[in-house]
Scaffold this active site. Sequence first.
Site, PDB file in Angstrom:
ATOM      1  N   CYS A   1       0.844  -1.194   0.000  1.00  0.00           N
ATOM      2  CA  CYS A   1       0.000   0.000   0.000  1.00  0.00           C
ATOM      3  C   CYS A   1       0.875   1.238   0.000  1.00  0.00           C
ATOM      4  O   CYS A   1       1.895   1.276   0.692  1.00  0.00           O
ATOM      5  CB  CYS A   1      -0.884  -0.014   1.244  1.00  0.00           C
TER       6      CYS A   1
ATOM      7  N   HIS B   1      -9.316  -3.622  -1.821  1.00  0.00           N
ATOM      8  CA  HIS B   1      -8.310  -2.893  -1.035  1.00  0.00           C
ATOM      9  C   HIS B   1      -8.702  -1.417  -0.902  1.00  0.00           C
ATOM     10  O   HIS B   1      -8.644  -0.837   0.183  1.00  0.00           O
ATOM     11  CB  HIS B   1      -6.953  -3.054  -1.741  1.00  0.00           C
ATOM     12  N   GLU B   2      -9.145  -0.824  -2.011  1.00  0.00           N
ATOM     13  CA  GLU B   2      -9.509   0.604  -1.994  1.00  0.00           C
ATOM     14  C   GLU B   2     -10.788   0.843  -1.181  1.00  0.00           C
ATOM     15  O   GLU B   2     -10.889   1.842  -0.465  1.00  0.00           O
ATOM     16  CB  GLU B   2      -9.677   1.141  -3.417  1.00  0.00           C
TER      17      GLU B   2
ATOM     18  N   HIS C   1      -9.943   1.098   2.324  1.00  0.00           N
ATOM     19  CA  HIS C   1      -9.450   2.445   2.647  1.00  0.00           C
ATOM     20  C   HIS C   1     -10.614   3.384   2.954  1.00  0.00           C
ATOM     21  O   HIS C   1     -10.564   4.159   3.904  1.00  0.00           O
ATOM     22  CB  HIS C   1      -8.669   3.042   1.476  1.00  0.00           C
TER      23      HIS C   1
HETATM   24 NI    NI Z   1      -3.609   1.117  -0.177  1.00  0.00          NI
END
Ligand code: NI
Length: 170
Positions: free
Chosen positions: A94, A137-138, A141
Site C-alpha cells: 500500500c 483494497h480501496e 481504505h
Molecule cells: Ni492502499
Amino acid sequence: MVEIYPILQHPDPRLSQPAEVVETVNDAVRTIVKNMFATHYAQNNCAALAATQLGVPLRITVIDFSEKKDEPLCLINPEIIERSDEMLNEFEGCMSVGGRIHERVKRHRNIRVNALNEQGASFELDASDFLSRCIQHELDHLDGMLFIDRLSPLKRKIVDRKFSKRLKKG
Ligand code: NI
C-alpha cells in the site's frame, strides 16, 4: 491547475476514518478526481488510490494499473453488491504503508460493484482477480481500514514492531 496531494502514511489517524458519501458529483468533485489521478500518475508502482489516503474524506477511488497508464477507472460511492465464494490470497502492499511491507490478504476472486462515474451516472462493473483485489483494497481504505488490519494478530505484531522501530529512528 492540477494539485498533487501528499499521500498520508500509516499510522496517520486520518487513514482510520471512514469516508463520507459523495452527495452530488459536481465540478468540485471532478476537480478532486482530476487531482487524484494526477497524484496517482506521479507515483511509481501505484495501482490505485483512495481519497482517504490523500486527506480527502470522500468515497472516491481512482484505479489504473495499465502499463501505459491510459485506462483510468474512477469509482465514486462504490459498493460491492455481489461477491464470489471463491477467494484469493495474494500479496498486497500500500502507498500508505511504508517499509516495503507486503503480506498475503484474502479477497474475493470475483465481485460486482455499483458506483457513480465522474458524470454522476450509476454503473455496474464486474471485476476479477487483480482488479477485484484492487477494488476491495480501496474500498477498505474508504472504510478506514488498511490491508495490515486484515492480517493475523501474529503477522500484525511483526508489522507493528517494524513500524515502532522506524518511528524511533525518525
Ligand atoms: Ni492502499
